[in-house]
Every structure is written in structure tokens, then in C-alpha cells.
Design a protein around this motif. Structure first.
Motif, short mmCIF file in Angstrom:
data_model
loop_
_atom_site.label_atom_id
_atom_site.label_comp_id
_atom_site.label_asym_id
_atom_site.label_seq_id
_atom_site.Cartn_x
_atom_site.Cartn_y
_atom_site.Cartn_z
N GLU A 1 89.55 23.10 -10.13
CA GLU A 1 89.68 24.22 -9.19
C GLU A 1 89.73 25.57 -9.93
OE1 GLU A 1 89.91 26.01 -5.50
OE2 GLU A 1 89.64 23.87 -5.91
N TRP A 2 90.30 25.56 -11.11
CA TRP A 2 90.43 26.82 -11.86
C TRP A 2 89.08 27.44 -12.20
CZ3 TRP A 2 94.75 26.01 -16.12
CH2 TRP A 2 95.97 25.75 -15.48
N ASP A 3 88.06 26.60 -12.38
CA ASP A 3 86.76 27.12 -12.77
C ASP A 3 86.09 27.97 -11.69
OD1 ASP A 3 86.60 26.04 -15.41
OD2 ASP A 3 86.21 24.07 -14.57
N LYS A 4 86.64 27.92 -10.48
CA LYS A 4 86.13 28.79 -9.41
C LYS A 4 86.52 30.25 -9.66
CE LYS A 4 86.45 25.23 -5.79
NZ LYS A 4 87.09 24.88 -4.50
N TYR A 5 87.56 30.44 -10.48
CA TYR A 5 88.12 31.79 -10.65
C TYR A 5 87.77 32.42 -11.99
CZ TYR A 5 90.84 30.30 -6.63
OH TYR A 5 91.22 29.84 -5.40
N SER A 6 87.45 31.60 -12.97
CA SER A 6 87.14 32.15 -14.29
C SER A 6 86.44 31.10 -15.14
CB SER A 6 88.43 32.59 -15.00
OG SER A 6 88.15 33.13 -16.28
N ARG B 1 90.19 24.18 -22.65
CA ARG B 1 89.91 23.21 -21.59
C ARG B 1 91.01 22.17 -21.38
NH1 ARG B 1 86.71 25.38 -18.33
NH2 ARG B 1 86.54 23.31 -17.41
N TYR B 2 92.13 22.30 -22.09
CA TYR B 2 93.19 21.31 -21.97
C TYR B 2 94.55 21.98 -21.80
CZ TYR B 2 89.67 18.08 -23.76
OH TYR B 2 88.53 17.34 -23.93
N TRP B 3 95.46 21.24 -21.18
CA TRP B 3 96.83 21.72 -21.05
C TRP B 3 97.77 20.53 -20.87
CZ3 TRP B 3 99.10 23.71 -15.86
CH2 TRP B 3 98.70 22.89 -14.79
N PRO C 1 98.30 27.72 -9.22
CA PRO C 1 97.18 26.87 -8.75
C PRO C 1 95.80 27.43 -9.04
CG PRO C 1 98.31 27.91 -6.90
CD PRO C 1 99.15 28.16 -8.11
N THR C 2 95.70 28.71 -9.38
CA THR C 2 94.39 29.28 -9.70
C THR C 2 94.15 29.45 -11.19
OG1 THR C 2 95.17 31.57 -9.57
CG2 THR C 2 94.43 30.54 -7.51
N GLY C 3 95.17 29.17 -12.01
CA GLY C 3 95.02 29.28 -13.46
C GLY C 3 95.14 30.69 -14.00
N GLY C 4 95.73 31.59 -13.21
CA GLY C 4 95.82 32.99 -13.64
C GLY C 4 96.70 33.20 -14.85
N ILE C 5 97.85 32.51 -14.93
CA ILE C 5 98.73 32.65 -16.09
C ILE C 5 98.04 32.08 -17.33
CG2 ILE C 5 100.96 32.01 -17.07
CD1 ILE C 5 102.05 31.85 -14.23
N PHE C 6 97.46 30.91 -17.17
CA PHE C 6 96.72 30.28 -18.26
C PHE C 6 95.62 31.22 -18.77
CE2 PHE C 6 93.39 27.53 -19.98
CZ PHE C 6 94.08 26.51 -20.63
N ARG C 7 94.95 31.91 -17.84
CA ARG C 7 93.86 32.81 -18.22
C ARG C 7 94.35 33.94 -19.11
NH1 ARG C 7 89.80 36.03 -14.01
NH2 ARG C 7 88.48 36.99 -15.62
N GLY C 8 95.58 34.41 -18.87
CA GLY C 8 96.11 35.49 -19.69
C GLY C 8 96.15 35.12 -21.16
N PHE C 9 96.65 33.91 -21.45
CA PHE C 9 96.71 33.44 -22.83
C PHE C 9 95.32 33.09 -23.36
CE2 PHE C 9 101.01 32.63 -21.26
CZ PHE C 9 101.78 33.14 -22.30
N ASP C 10 94.48 32.54 -22.47
CA ASP C 10 93.13 32.14 -22.88
C ASP C 10 92.29 33.37 -23.27
OD1 ASP C 10 91.08 29.99 -23.05
OD2 ASP C 10 90.11 31.15 -21.47
N SER C 11 92.37 34.42 -22.46
CA SER C 11 91.57 35.62 -22.74
C SER C 11 92.07 36.34 -23.98
CB SER C 11 91.59 36.57 -21.53
OG SER C 11 92.92 36.99 -21.26
N ALA C 12 93.34 36.13 -24.33
CA ALA C 12 93.89 36.73 -25.55
C ALA C 12 93.50 35.94 -26.80
CB ALA C 12 95.41 36.81 -25.46
#
Length: 429
Positions: free
Chosen positions: A41-46, A51-53, A218-229
Motif C-alpha cells: 500500500e505504501w508504494d501508492k504514496y511514494s 524495502r524492508y522493516w 498506514p501510508t508510510g509517511g514516517i518511514f519515508r522521512g528516514f528513507d528520503s534522508a
């Protein structure tokens, strides 16, 4: 000036590796991890590079003294703190008297509430409750499928970063110090350290202390913060995506949440109760690098100063440290700096491992979980293996397999975004 010796008499743990101390410790000794692909589902947003958690999807709050209302009115961080604290209190042998059964409020037997404290470390507090409330608020316009239909009127206390410490103090009727420590990834270690300091100086006799984090989105927004950094692992194979201190490391494994809580008290009070301590906290030190919001100082001088000073405070020589539970995140620069400092200070013989090689990085709760591992290693003379080290970054004595080894004195260290550094020396009583 230190007046009292300080001991740990109870531990409670909730993590992706187990929801009790015994389950968690057993998983560590077996070198288990819990790593799955991020939700589709996260891939819909970014587009995510990592790819793992390690999700906390196996935990469901179930303490008998958590009411039905608690599941609606408390953030999961707050529920985890209550759950883990109850585990720790039960293990310590302290009884309790119910004051208000309906509200699940109690008083600890033989503990002076005026000379007791609560110390909780967390990086983000009730951020999940804040995100949920925001989604509900905008859902009529955005048609948000993840938002609850009704806005929760308890949103404010649920999202307060101090809410976990507050609800713990309320439920256990603790009227002394109530403190929240928020220093990123050093939060849990510093909370335990502040409890140690207050008891050792004679300000209080008893504390419930630890760290908690829950970063569900549920959208992976927090994860994205660390990923984009660029801080998260980018290794594509699940069996090697989390590899602190290995030359193939590429970042840390994001862990959704967890909690570790401790009963900490003066040795005198523990002896009066007839309790057998698990371990003694012999020293605590903290420093601030004042270098960068996200990067460690490359020369590691402040970390070196921290480690030398905390061992000296414990009245030990450097060679008397048997084992180091390292910060060991798996990020490229941090692991190298930390390994260099360990070698400069302790040489290459001291045993070293990374609990994050099993748990992933639980952010504000990581230091507390690692302190739990350190206490259990001291108590049982066992050190879990540091997983996925094939070609180590430095010629240090990493434990690649779980071993039995006498552990009289151990050190656990945590380094947080912003430049926060903290270390504890934990040893046999």
C-alpha cells in the motif's frame, strides 16, 4: 555526590521479538529477527529506496489491568508502558493494592510514593495518534480510507509526548519526579540514567524507568522521512539487509516500535524487601556533540570522552569492561566512527555486539531495549550474537554467535540525532 548504590530488580519488554522479557531474551539468544517487506500500500504514496522493516504487528495490549476504555483513550505507547511496567513490577516481587479498581489505579506495597519517580524516554511520543486525528479531520474532504469515522476526543492526551510518563505515574500513584526525556535515539538510555542519578543522589528511592516508541503510519509517511534522508538500509536481500558493523551495511532497519521498562531502586531498599537484584547500575554519563543535527562528529572525540568518563565514574579500569552493547545502527559513517572509538578506548579484545542487528532500530526505545539485553547478559553470563557480520568493519571482538562468557561489568551506549550521547555501566551486584 553519589550516596546510594542503585540496582535493577525488574524488567518488562515488548518488541517485535517477543512481548515478555523471557520471549525477547530467548529470541536474542537464538539470534532471531523479524523482517518483512514494507506494505505494498505504501508504494501508492511514494517510491521507497528501502524495502524492508520490522513491524510490531504481533503485539496486542492484554494486561489484565488495562481497561476497555484504555484501548480507546490511550495511545499505544502509553499502553505499552503500562504493560511493560506491570511486567517489571511483577518480576521485582513488589505487590500492589488497588485504590480504584474501575480506573485500574493502584499503590505499590512498601514503596513511598513521595520518594518515587517515573522516567520515560521517547523520540516521538504519541505521533501515531496525531496522524490518526489529522487523517480523521481532513477525511471529509480527502476521502481518506485510513481515517476512523469519528474524531477521538482524547486526541490531545494521546499525542502528548509526556503522556506515557504521566499515565504511568497516575496508575501507580507515584507523586515524586515525573519526567519525559526526548533525545532521539538516546532517549531510553538517558531516562534510565536520570533515574539512576536521582536514586544515587538520594532524591528518591524507587523509580519506574525505560523507553518506548510507536511509529505506525498506514501510508508510510514516517518511514519515508528516514528513507528520503538516506538513513535506512538499501540492501535488497532480506537475509543481509540489516548488518551493523559489516562492510556491506547501507543503513538501519526501521522498527515500528517497542518498549522496555525497569524497576530501579536503591540497594538498601531492595535488601529491605528481600529482593534479589538482577544487576547494578554503576555509572551513567551523557554528553552533547554540538556538531550536526543528523551526523556524528567524524573524529568521535566526544564519544571517546564519554566512554572514558563513564568507566571512571564506575571506579573501574578500562580493561574491566567485559562486554559492550554497541549503538551499532548499520549506517555507514556511524558504525565506522563507533568502531574506531571502541578500539581507541578499549582495544580489540573486549566483546562487542549490536542488538539492533536483531531488533532493527526502535529509535527512542532502542537504548532501553539494549539496556535490558545488557542487564540480562550480566545476569546470565550470556552474550547474543551480532547477526549478519561477514566482513567486519574493524578488527574488533564481535560476537558472531551467542556465547556463554562471564560478564562482571558491561557498557551500553546510545547516540541520538542532534548530537546526544549517553552510556551506562551495568554490572553484577
Amino acid at each position: 555526590m553519589m550516596k546510594n548504590r542503585v540496582v535493577i530488580t525488574g524488567i518488562g519488554v515488548i518488541s517485535a521479538l517477543g512481548n515478555t522479557t523471557d520471549e525477547f531474551w530467548g529470541s536474542c539468544l537464538q539470534m532471531k529477527d523479524y523482517i518483512v517487506p514494507i506494505p505494498e500500500e505504501w508504494d501508492k504514496y511514494s517510491s521507497f529506496s528501502s524495502r524492508y522493516w520490522s513491524p510490531l504487528d504481533k503485539y496486542s495490549p492484554s494486561s489484565s489491568w488495562l481497561s476497555k476504555a484504555d484501548h480507546l483513550q490511550l495511545d499505544l505507547c502509553q499502553q505499552m508502558v503500562l504493560d511493560a511496567a506491570f511486567q517489571a513490577v511483577s518480576l521485582s516481587g513488589i505487590g500492589h493494592t488497588e485504590i480504584d479498581p474501575k480506573k485500574k489505579i493502584m499503590r505499590l506495597d512498601g514503596v513511598d510514593p513521595r520518594r518515587s519517580g517515573v522516567f520515560i524516554g521517547t523520540g516521538a511520543g504519541g505521533i501515531t495518534s496525531l496522524l490518526t486525528a489529522h487523517s480523521t479531520h481532513i477525511s471529509p474532504m480527502q476521502k481518506n480510507l485510513f481515517a476512523p469515522v469519528k474524531y477521538n476526543p482524547f486526541t490531545v492526551p494521546m499525542m502528548m509526548i509526556n503522556g506515557s510518563a504521566d499515565i504511568l505515574g497516575i496508575r501507580f500513584s507515584i507523586h515524586g519526579i515525573n519526567r519525559t526525556v526526548s533525545t532521539a535515539c538516546a532517549s531510553g538510555t538517558m531516562a534510565i540514567g536520570e533515574a539512576f542519578r536521582a536514586i544515587s543522589e538520594g532524591t528518591i528511592d524507587f523509580a519506574l524507568a525505560g523507553g518506548v516508541e510507536y511509529l505506525h503510519d498506514p501510508t508510510g509517511g514516517i518511514f519515508r522521512g528516514f528513507d528520503s534522508a538516506g538513513t535506512l538500509t538499501r540492501n535488497t536481500a532480506v537475509e543481509s539487509c540489516n548488518c551493523p558493523f559489516d562492510q556491506n551495511r547501507s543503513g538501519f532497519l526501521f522498527s515500528e516500535g517497542g518498549c522496555a521498562m525497569f524497576v530501579i531502586e536503591s540497594l538498601e531498599q531492595a535488601e529491605l524487601r528481600g529482593s534479589v537484584p538482577l544487576a547494578e547500575i554503576k555509572a551513567y554519563k551523557e554528553k552533547f556533540e554540538a556538531y550536526n543535527l543528523m551526523m556524528m562528529e567524524p573524529d568521535g572525540k566526544q564519544i571517546e570522552s564519554l566512554l572514558r568518563s563513564v568507566v571512571a565514574q564506575a571506579s573501574l579500569d578500562l580493561h574491566q569492561i567485559d562486554y559492550i552493547n554497541a549503538h551499532g545502527t548499520g549506517t555507514v559513517l556511524n558504525d565506522q566512527i563507533e568502531a574506531d572509538v571502541i578500539e581507541r578506548v578499549f582495544g580489540s579484545d573486549v566483546l562487542v555486539n549490536s542488538t539492533k542487528s536483531l531488533t532493527g532500530h526502535v529509535l527512542g526505545a532502542s537504548g532501553a531495549l539494549e539496556a535490558a539485553v545488557t542487564v540480562l547478559s550480566v545476569c546470565h553470563n550470556k552474550i547474543h550474537g551480532s547477526k549478519n557480520i561477514k566482513t567486519q568493519v574493524k578488527s574488533l571482538n564481535f560476537t558472531r554467535e551467542t556465547i556463554s562468557h562471564p560478564v562482571k561489568n558491561a557498557l551500553t551506549e546510545s547516540f541520538g540525532f542532534g548530537g546526544h550521547l549517553a552510556a551506562l555501566v551495568i554490572g553484577k551486584v
